[in-house]
Each structure stands twice: as structure tokens, then as C-alpha cells.
Design an enzyme around this catalytic site. Structure first.
Site, PDB file in Angstrom:
ATOM      1  N   THR A  23       3.380 -21.621  -5.181  1.00 20.21           N
ATOM      2  CA  THR A  23       4.537 -22.662  -4.884  1.00 20.21           C
ATOM      3  C   THR A  23       5.110 -22.921  -3.851  1.00 20.21           C
ATOM      4  O   THR A  23       5.589 -23.461  -3.308  1.00 20.21           O
ATOM      5  CB  THR A  23       4.637 -22.895  -6.518  1.00 20.21           C
ATOM      6  OG1 THR A  23       5.944 -22.074  -6.640  1.00 20.21           O
ATOM      7  CG2 THR A  23       4.358 -23.523  -7.429  1.00 20.21           C
ATOM      8  N   ALA A 118      -1.622  -4.657  -4.463  1.00 17.76           N
ATOM      9  CA  ALA A 118      -1.346  -4.541  -6.502  1.00 17.76           C
ATOM     10  C   ALA A 118      -0.470  -5.891  -6.277  1.00 17.76           C
ATOM     11  O   ALA A 118      -0.714  -6.819  -7.613  1.00 17.76           O
ATOM     12  CB  ALA A 118      -0.305  -4.119  -6.815  1.00 17.76           C
ATOM     13  N   LEU A 120       1.781  -6.505  -5.481  1.00 20.18           N
ATOM     14  CA  LEU A 120       4.034  -6.447  -6.206  1.00 20.18           C
ATOM     15  C   LEU A 120       3.466  -6.745  -4.372  1.00 20.18           C
ATOM     16  O   LEU A 120       5.303  -6.416  -4.030  1.00 20.18           O
ATOM     17  CB  LEU A 120       3.838  -5.382  -6.115  1.00 20.18           C
ATOM     18  CG  LEU A 120       2.859  -5.126  -7.684  1.00 20.18           C
ATOM     19  CD1 LEU A 120       3.027  -3.619  -8.069  1.00 20.18           C
ATOM     20  CD2 LEU A 120       3.608  -5.984  -9.020  1.00 20.18           C
ATOM     21  N   SER A 121       3.563  -7.087  -3.360  1.00 19.53           N
ATOM     22  CA  SER A 121       4.574  -8.040  -1.855  1.00 19.53           C
ATOM     23  C   SER A 121       4.621  -6.393  -1.581  1.00 19.53           C
ATOM     24  O   SER A 121       6.110  -6.501  -0.602  1.00 19.53           O
ATOM     25  CB  SER A 121       5.471  -8.590  -2.200  1.00 19.53           C
ATOM     26  OG  SER A 121       5.245  -9.202  -0.974  1.00 19.53           O
ATOM     27  N   GLU A 155       4.812 -12.670   9.205  1.00 21.59           N
ATOM     28  CA  GLU A 155       3.020 -12.448   8.032  1.00 21.59           C
ATOM     29  C   GLU A 155       2.399 -13.299   8.776  1.00 21.59           C
ATOM     30  O   GLU A 155       1.340 -13.173   8.731  1.00 21.59           O
ATOM     31  CB  GLU A 155       4.006 -12.580   7.044  1.00 21.59           C
ATOM     32  CG  GLU A 155       2.496 -11.832   5.587  1.00 21.59           C
ATOM     33  CD  GLU A 155       2.872 -11.522   4.476  1.00 21.59           C
ATOM     34  OE1 GLU A 155       1.791 -11.350   4.033  1.00 21.59           O
ATOM     35  OE2 GLU A 155       3.711 -10.693   4.692  1.00 21.59           O
ATOM     36  N   ASP A 167       7.977 -13.779  -0.529  1.00 18.66           N
ATOM     37  CA  ASP A 167       7.813 -12.793  -1.376  1.00 18.66           C
ATOM     38  C   ASP A 167       9.215 -11.514  -0.294  1.00 18.66           C
ATOM     39  O   ASP A 167       9.401 -10.802  -0.868  1.00 18.66           O
ATOM     40  CB  ASP A 167       7.374 -12.337  -0.473  1.00 18.66           C
ATOM     41  CG  ASP A 167       5.793 -11.641  -1.532  1.00 18.66           C
ATOM     42  OD1 ASP A 167       6.241 -12.892  -2.410  1.00 18.66           O
ATOM     43  OD2 ASP A 167       4.191 -12.063  -1.074  1.00 18.66           O
ATOM     44  N   TYR A 219      -7.777 -17.317   0.262  1.00 19.59           N
ATOM     45  CA  TYR A 219      -6.071 -17.895   0.140  1.00 19.59           C
ATOM     46  C   TYR A 219      -6.028 -18.800   1.051  1.00 19.59           C
ATOM     47  O   TYR A 219      -4.954 -20.066   0.291  1.00 19.59           O
ATOM     48  CB  TYR A 219      -5.041 -16.391   0.539  1.00 19.59           C
ATOM     49  CG  TYR A 219      -3.180 -17.015   0.676  1.00 19.59           C
ATOM     50  CD1 TYR A 219      -3.167 -16.582  -1.006  1.00 19.59           C
ATOM     51  CD2 TYR A 219      -2.807 -17.761   1.712  1.00 19.59           C
ATOM     52  CE1 TYR A 219      -1.852 -16.305  -1.290  1.00 19.59           C
ATOM     53  CE2 TYR A 219      -1.518 -17.549   0.719  1.00 19.59           C
ATOM     54  CZ  TYR A 219      -0.892 -17.479   0.288  1.00 19.59           C
ATOM     55  OH  TYR A 219       0.869 -17.603   0.169  1.00 19.59           O
TER      56      TYR A 219
END
Length: 377
Positions: A23, A118, A120-121, A155, A167, A219
Site C-alpha cells: 500500500t 526475510a 524484515l527490511s 533504494e 520501511d 515486485y
């Protein structure tokens, strides 16, 4: 690193997204929390205009001049540096675009206990630690939201991963025993008490061991489908559609694009519902929202994997009150909101289910809502 004294040590956490997946880049709502697993950056000043990064992830350091940063990240094409180094060097590059940085070189040494791949950023933890360090060492005075923007630019443009800002915001703004309710359009953030300990709940992470990379095509395809759906529906972003608009969307869109849009629209509503439930009734009531989020990610967004589905099903069967995949998808981890006395059963149940399915054993651990980026020394 050289033998010059360190200027200091900074760290930033990974994050778990409680609900609100895919989102963020649709200007929507998310509800992540920072975790105790952190990336640490020890930084020393140099007497030249060079930047050197070393990491426990890599055998050899990477060193460039500050002026060479621009050439490392061309506007088109892959970064001209090893992938691990693109994150800290990308942050330095983005900071120099965001503020007037002095020509002061730095040595940066990075270590992390945030699991890589994983969901978890781990990338935002690197960005947050390095950005926090450099804004202090270079005297830039940027606030946490500005540093989150810097991390997102690094990023998106330096690394080439088309992620949103959730994130980085979670990593910068995290608070103990709380989640961050974030409006990804305005960047307005509200701290929402979770009260997991008082409710006798823990968040169990089931890391499937299936790694993913946000810069890869799946993605990007999902993001492009969302943009296509918003354009067809005549809105700036999918944030501007509600559940009531879905019948009209189904008529206007092809079947696949509609499923992508339906996930985002219903996921935004799940975030709003979760925040209301947390305020009114506490965390014990949000389990069904996690379940429906996973079903939507699996069926409409189609980014789950057999391993993630196995983890979610096993956790529910062992007593979790809600479970879902977390992160960008195509691998990574599932989370399970679990009564304290069922944690061992969830761990054992997930491991047994993976063995039965012929998968390598998952890595199962608990996470605690924790503080965001900070200077440690």
C-alpha cells in the site's frame, strides 16, 4: 577501517509490518513497527575526501572519492558498485543531493543482525543507520522524516528497487511497544500503542529461508499494475479508491489488474480497521485482519509462496490468533500473532510442517516492538 578514532556509533532497526502490504507506494496506509534486530554503523572521519565502506556482509571494503559517487549511480542502468555497497554509498549520494555536505571523507563499518531477505527490511536498517551517522558527522541537521526520504531515494534511484517509504519511516520513527500508523501520502505518522505484553501476545516470525530481491521483476510488475489501475480509474493513486469503488473497477479493468487493485484497496481498509480496533479493543482483536491480509496477498496480489502458505497455516493450527506473510513477497517471512503460551507450539508446528512438505527447516524467532534509529555512542 583505518586506525583513526571513530566519530561515533549509530544504529537503526529492521521492521515488521503488522498489516498494510504494498500500500505504501500507492500513497496508502501502513502499520509497521520497528524490531530489536538492528544494523550498526561505526563511522570515523577521514582527512581526505574519500568514503570507504566495510561490512560483515563482504570480504573486501569499497572505497571511492566523494566526487565519484555521482558516477556510481547513473540515471539509467544498474549501479556501478557491488550490491551490498550500493546501500550505504547510495545513502551518501542521496544525502549530498538533499543537503550541502562538506567535503569530509568517512570510514564506515557496518554490522547487522537483521535477517537478510526475510522481509524484515534489512536494507532500510542499513540506510537508517548510515543516514543517521552521516547527518551527524557532516552536520546536516536533517530530521528523521527527511532521512527516511533520503533512504527511499537511495533504494529507488541508487539501488534500483522501486519500494515505497514505509520501511524507512518505520526504521527512523519506531517506538517501544508501539506501531507507526503512517499515511504514505502526507507522511503523517501516529504512534499507536500495541500492548502486546499486557495482552499476553507475541509476534512470532517464521523465516522461510526463501530469499527475495525487490529489484527483480515481480515486485516491479505489481507496482506497474497498480499504476495502470489508478490511471484507468482516473485517480492519482489507488489510495483514492474505496471498497465501494471496486464494482466499478471490476468493470473497467482486466481481471489480473483488478485483482491487484482489489488487494490494495482492501488492504488500506484493513489498516484503518486495525488502528480502530487497537484504540477501542486492543491487540487481541486484530487477528482476523492478518488472516484476510494473507489471503489477499496470496490470491489477489499473488506474491505468496508455498513455503509462506505452509508457515501461515501451521501457525494458525498451532494456536496463533492471526498470521500472514510480511514484506515484499516472493519469499521471506510470515508473522504470527501468538498467545505467549502457544509460542513453542507455533515454533514446533511450523518446523514439523516444513519437514513434512520437504522444505528446509525455517528460522523461527520472536520480535519485540522497539525504538527507531539512534546514536548509540
Amino acid at each position: 577501517m583505518t586506525d583513526r578514532p571513530a566519530a561515533g556509533s549509530w544504529s537503526a532497526p529492521g521492521r515488521v509490518n503488522l498489516v498494510g502490504e504494498h500500500t505504501d507506494y500507492n500513497d496508502g496506509f501502513v502499520l509497521p513497527f520497528a524490531i530489536a534486530h538492528r544494523t550498526h554503523a561505526v563511522v570515523g572521519r577521514r582527512d581526505d575526501a574519500r568514503i570507504r565502506v566495510a561490512s560483515t556482509f563482504a570480504d573486501a571494503p569499497v572505497e571511492v572519492t566523494l566526487d565519484e559517487l555521482e558516477a556510481l549511480f547513473p540515471s539509467e542502468g544498474a549501479p556501478r558498485v557491488a550490491e551490498w555497497a550500493a546501500y550505504p554509498l547510495g545513502v551518501a549520494w542521496a544525502l549530498r543531493h538533499a543537503a550541502t555536505a562538506p567535503p569530509v571523507g568517512v570510514d564506515i563499518a557496518i554490522a547487522s543482525d537483521v535477517p537478510v531477505g526475510a522481509g524484515l527490511s534489512s536494507s532500510a536498517a542499513i540506510e537508517g543507520a548510515v543516514a543517521s551517522a552521516l547527518t551527524d558527522v557532516w552536520g546536516l541537521g536533517l530530521d528523521p522524516v527527511a532521512l527516511a526520504r533520503v533512504g527511499r531515494r537511495a533504494e529507488n534511484e541508487a539501488v534500483g528497487a522501486p519500494t515505497g517509504i514505509m520501511d524507512q519511516m518505520a526504521s527512523m520513527l519506531g517506538r517501544a511497544d508501539a506501531a507507526i500508523f503512517l499515511d504514505c501520502r502526507s507522511l503523517h505518522a501516529e504512534v499507536v500503542d500495541l500492548g502486546f505484553a499486557a495482552a499476553g501476545l507475541e509476534v512470532v516470525v517464521i523465516d522461510t529461508g526463501v530469499t527475495h530481491a525487490h529489484a527483480t521483476g515481480g515486485y516491479r510488475d505489481r507496482r506497474e499494475a497498480c499504476e495502470r489501475g489508478a490511471d484507468t480509474m482516473g485517480v492519482r493513486a489507488l489510495r483514492d479508491l474505496s471498497v465501494a469503488d471496486l464494482p466499478r473497477a471490476e468493470q473497467a479493468l482486466d481481471a489480473e489488474t483488478f485483482r491487484r487493485v482489489r488487494h490494495v484497496v482492501t488492504e488500506n481498509q484493513r489498516v484503518l480497521d486495525a488502528v480502530r480496533m487497537l484504540h477501542a479493543h486492543g491487540s487481541a482483536q486484530i487477528g482476523p485482519l492478518l488472516d484476510s491480509s494473507h489471503a489477499s496477498l496470496r490470491d489477489d496480489f499473488e506474491i505468496s509462496t508455498p513455503e509462506l502458505d505452509t508457515a501461515v497455516d501451521a501457525a494458525r493450527a498451532a494456536g496463533a490468533i492471526g498470521a500472514r506473510m510480511t514484506g515484499g513477497g516472493f519469499g521471506g517471512a510470515a508473522i504470527a500473532l501468538t498467545p505467549h503460551d502457544c509460542v513453542d507450539a507455533v515454533r514446533d508446528g511450523a518446523s514439523a510442517a516444513f519437514v513434512s512438505a520437504g522444505y528446509p527447516a525455517p528460522h523461527v524467532f520472536t520480535v519485540t516492538p522497539s525504538e527507531g534509529a539512534r546514536r548509540d555512542a
